[in-house]
Design a protein around this motif. Structure first.
Motif, PDB file in Angstrom:
ATOM      1  N   HIS A  33      54.391   1.113  55.023  1.00 59.16           N
ATOM      2  CA  HIS A  33      55.652   0.679  55.220  1.00 59.16           C
ATOM      3  C   HIS A  33      56.033  -0.682  54.876  1.00 59.16           C
ATOM      4  O   HIS A  33      55.188  -1.614  54.698  1.00 59.16           O
ATOM      5  CB  HIS A  33      55.569   0.832  57.031  1.00 59.16           C
ATOM      6  N   GLU A  34      57.359  -1.015  55.025  1.00 59.33           N
ATOM      7  CA  GLU A  34      57.853  -2.353  54.440  1.00 59.33           C
ATOM      8  C   GLU A  34      57.335  -3.494  55.254  1.00 59.33           C
ATOM      9  O   GLU A  34      57.064  -4.225  54.734  1.00 59.33           O
ATOM     10  CB  GLU A  34      59.543  -2.297  54.778  1.00 59.33           C
ATOM     11  N   SER A  35      56.926  -3.107  56.592  1.00 53.77           N
ATOM     12  CA  SER A  35      56.628  -4.136  57.389  1.00 53.77           C
ATOM     13  C   SER A  35      54.852  -4.739  57.045  1.00 53.77           C
ATOM     14  O   SER A  35      54.420  -5.645  57.643  1.00 53.77           O
ATOM     15  CB  SER A  35      56.600  -3.775  58.997  1.00 53.77           C
ATOM     16  N   LYS A  36      54.453  -3.731  56.281  1.00 53.25           N
ATOM     17  CA  LYS A  36      52.830  -4.000  55.848  1.00 53.25           C
ATOM     18  C   LYS A  36      52.603  -4.463  54.615  1.00 53.25           C
ATOM     19  O   LYS A  36      51.528  -4.438  54.095  1.00 53.25           O
ATOM     20  CB  LYS A  36      52.089  -2.707  56.513  1.00 53.25           C
ATOM     21  N   LYS A  37      53.917  -4.500  53.972  1.00 53.50           N
ATOM     22  CA  LYS A  37      53.788  -5.055  52.406  1.00 53.50           C
ATOM     23  C   LYS A  37      52.853  -6.491  51.950  1.00 53.50           C
ATOM     24  O   LYS A  37      53.059  -7.393  52.779  1.00 53.50           O
ATOM     25  CB  LYS A  37      54.824  -5.040  51.614  1.00 53.50           C
ATOM     26  N   PRO A  38      52.167  -6.382  51.118  1.00 52.68           N
ATOM     27  CA  PRO A  38      51.760  -7.425  50.690  1.00 52.68           C
ATOM     28  C   PRO A  38      52.642  -8.578  50.548  1.00 52.68           C
ATOM     29  O   PRO A  38      53.857  -8.361  49.979  1.00 52.68           O
ATOM     30  CB  PRO A  38      50.824  -7.297  49.085  1.00 52.68           C
ATOM     31  N   MET A  39      52.639  -9.910  50.598  1.00 51.20           N
ATOM     32  CA  MET A  39      53.499 -10.857  50.580  1.00 51.20           C
ATOM     33  C   MET A  39      52.741 -12.357  50.414  1.00 51.20           C
ATOM     34  O   MET A  39      51.715 -12.516  50.883  1.00 51.20           O
ATOM     35  CB  MET A  39      54.016 -10.835  51.941  1.00 51.20           C
ATOM     36  N   LEU A  40      53.535 -13.102  49.532  1.00 50.64           N
ATOM     37  CA  LEU A  40      53.221 -14.250  49.244  1.00 50.64           C
ATOM     38  C   LEU A  40      54.303 -15.378  49.899  1.00 50.64           C
ATOM     39  O   LEU A  40      55.538 -15.116  49.970  1.00 50.64           O
ATOM     40  CB  LEU A  40      53.124 -14.850  47.847  1.00 50.64           C
ATOM     41  N   VAL A  41      53.600 -16.208  50.944  1.00 51.65           N
ATOM     42  CA  VAL A  41      54.419 -17.139  51.474  1.00 51.65           C
ATOM     43  C   VAL A  41      54.149 -18.373  50.893  1.00 51.65           C
ATOM     44  O   VAL A  41      53.000 -19.051  50.820  1.00 51.65           O
ATOM     45  CB  VAL A  41      54.142 -17.106  53.102  1.00 51.65           C
ATOM     46  N   LEU A  42      55.201 -19.354  50.691  1.00 52.58           N
ATOM     47  CA  LEU A  42      55.379 -20.576  50.011  1.00 52.58           C
ATOM     48  C   LEU A  42      56.009 -21.706  50.990  1.00 52.58           C
ATOM     49  O   LEU A  42      57.092 -21.522  51.341  1.00 52.58           O
ATOM     50  CB  LEU A  42      55.873 -20.378  48.619  1.00 52.58           C
ATOM     51  N   PHE A  43      55.218 -22.525  51.049  1.00 55.83           N
ATOM     52  CA  PHE A  43      55.676 -23.801  51.932  1.00 55.83           C
ATOM     53  C   PHE A  43      56.148 -24.765  50.980  1.00 55.83           C
ATOM     54  O   PHE A  43      55.117 -25.448  50.111  1.00 55.83           O
ATOM     55  CB  PHE A  43      54.911 -24.052  53.036  1.00 55.83           C
ATOM     56  N   THR A  44      57.347 -25.471  50.998  1.00 57.82           N
ATOM     57  CA  THR A  44      57.803 -26.344  50.186  1.00 57.82           C
ATOM     58  C   THR A  44      58.583 -27.404  50.445  1.00 57.82           C
ATOM     59  O   THR A  44      58.874 -27.064  51.705  1.00 57.82           O
ATOM     60  CB  THR A  44      58.301 -25.873  48.681  1.00 57.82           C
ATOM     61  N   ASP A  45      58.815 -28.389  49.796  1.00 58.56           N
ATOM     62  CA  ASP A  45      59.967 -29.394  50.024  1.00 58.56           C
ATOM     63  C   ASP A  45      60.890 -29.938  49.152  1.00 58.56           C
ATOM     64  O   ASP A  45      59.789 -30.309  47.853  1.00 58.56           O
ATOM     65  CB  ASP A  45      59.176 -30.738  50.739  1.00 58.56           C
ATOM     66  N   ASP A  46      62.046 -29.962  49.321  1.00 57.38           N
ATOM     67  CA  ASP A  46      62.840 -30.087  47.931  1.00 57.38           C
ATOM     68  C   ASP A  46      63.206 -31.542  47.955  1.00 57.38           C
ATOM     69  O   ASP A  46      64.177 -31.984  47.217  1.00 57.38           O
ATOM     70  CB  ASP A  46      64.014 -29.133  47.814  1.00 57.38           C
ATOM     71  N   GLY A  47      62.907 -32.405  48.888  1.00 57.37           N
ATOM     72  CA  GLY A  47      62.987 -33.835  48.730  1.00 57.37           C
ATOM     73  C   GLY A  47      64.326 -34.138  49.429  1.00 57.37           C
ATOM     74  O   GLY A  47      64.631 -35.394  49.355  1.00 57.37           O
ATOM     75  N   ARG A  48      64.988 -33.162  50.375  1.00 57.24           N
ATOM     76  CA  ARG A  48      66.303 -33.470  50.738  1.00 57.24           C
ATOM     77  C   ARG A  48      66.391 -34.076  52.382  1.00 57.24           C
ATOM     78  O   ARG A  48      67.293 -34.079  52.944  1.00 57.24           O
ATOM     79  CB  ARG A  48      67.277 -32.078  50.787  1.00 57.24           C
TER      80      ARG A  48
END
Length: 372
Positions: free
Chosen positions: A212-227
């Protein structure tokens, strides 16, 4: 005040189509610049459910209008989610990061895998845990070569129950964003406690194709664009101060009504008034998931002498008010009614590649007004 004018221009219906359409387009272009975009992302071709993790994160960080209520949750100002692109290749994962801007600083990267219920085996259950290892693939064609893969994370995982497992893979993602061609994906292995192979492995993770869509593997990326800038959390956010009702003037010509309204504005003390921003009216509801709109508020009213504490004046405004009232210097106007507290808002939206992004924008809501 510039932001307020732009929003009003963007939302206003054109009175003179020949010039107003160009003006509206320019206003929307400037509004996109506020949100750090050149063009609005196209809506997804088909209905897509955003990952529940991203929805939950938005609800934890922001209130229903998107205004930040917990500023300590996000490490940066942007969270990006990417779904696996291997189309079900077991224990191999690939995430395309082309939408990450070059100026974004990678803070943390996490691999989210959904652990399925363990398989039922015929033999006795001798173990309650297994070792899960996550590798960065360096040589796709020869993983077993000395330089074929690099260990990123490893830990013991329970063979009981199901749920999400999160692995830190920041080092690999930083490599991929510096050199896109180095992105050969990830390999996940399941072994016994001593590193022994388990065939078939008693532990499986949901794949991008079979589950199911809710269980798909996922990469979560925390970033900062300097704004990031000076913006306050929503704690103690003041209630909207109601605007004093205006007398009925429907029979008065439009220009006279405008002059009368401006005169009343000068008589009313500096205070905060509602300013609704409706993303559907602007035409952005196709790609913005949450919120559907928000109240930016704006400041309006007079700053008459003498300035009381309720006007929240700065020392400079107090001195300017005195100079203006006593006519001690020519050309000195009275202080202006402007926002003296600004709050950030959060948008949850689909980017150009249909990845779901949570982004925080500073200085978007007038929290209170004062004479400056």
């Amino acid at each position: 005040m510039l932001g307020t004018v732009l929003l009003l221009l963007a939302l206003a219906e054109p009175a003179f189509p020949s010039s107003a359409s160009a003006r509206r387009a320019e206003a929307l272009k400037r509004l996109l610049e506020v949100f750090g975009m050149e063009d609005p992302p196209p809506p997804p071709a088909h209905f897509k459910q955003p990952p529940q993790y991203m929805v939950d994160l938005f609800n934890t960080v922001a209130n229903a209008d998107g205004v930040t209520k917990n500023p300590d949750i996000l490490e940066g100002n942007t969270v990006r989610s990417f779904l696996d692109k291997t189309h079900g290749e077991k224990m191999r994962f690939l995430f395309v990061l082309s939408s990450v801007a070059k100026n974004e600083k990678i803070l943390t990267a996490e691999l989210h895998l959904f652990r399925l219920w363990p398989r039922v085996t015929d033999g006795p259950k001798r173990h309650h845990f297994c070792q899960v290892s996550v590798y960065q693939v360096l040589e796709r064609s020869d993983l077993d070569a000395p330089g074929g893969k690099k260990l990123l994370a490893a830990r013991l995982v329970s063979l009981q129950g199901s749920g999400w497992e999160v692995f830190a893979i920041t080092e690999a993602v930083r490599d991929w964003t510096e050199d896109e061609s180095s992105n050969q994906g990830l390999l996940v292995t399941v072994q016994g406690l001593g590193g022994s192979p388990l065939d078939p492995p008693p532990l499986q993770f949901a794949s991008s194709q079979d589950h199911h869509e809710s269980k798909k593997p996922m990469l979560v990326l925390f970033t900062d664009d300097g704004r990031r800038g000076a913006s306050l959390p929503v704690a103690g956010f003041p209630d909207s101060q109601p605007q004093a009702p205006l007398p009925a003037e429907l029979s008065v010509p439009r220009q006279a009504r405008l002059r009368s309204t401006r005169s009343l504005d000068r008589l009313q003390p500096c205070q905060r008034h509602p300013l609704s921003v409706d993303f559907e009216e602007i035409g952005w509801s196709g790609w913005i998931i949450s919120p559907r709109g928000y109240n930016a508020y704006h400041c309006k009213g007079s700053c008459p002498f003498p300035l009381g504490e309720n006007m929240r004046p700065t020392n400079h405004a107090t001195v300017q008010s005195i100079i203006n009232a006593l006519k001690l210097s020519e050309g000195v106007s009275s202080p202006c009614c402007v926002p003296d507290k600004l709050y950030s808002i959060n948008l949850l939206y689909f980017d150009d590649d249909e990845n779901v992004v949570l982004k925080q924008y500073d200085g978007m809501v007038a929290g209170s007004c004062g004479c400056h």
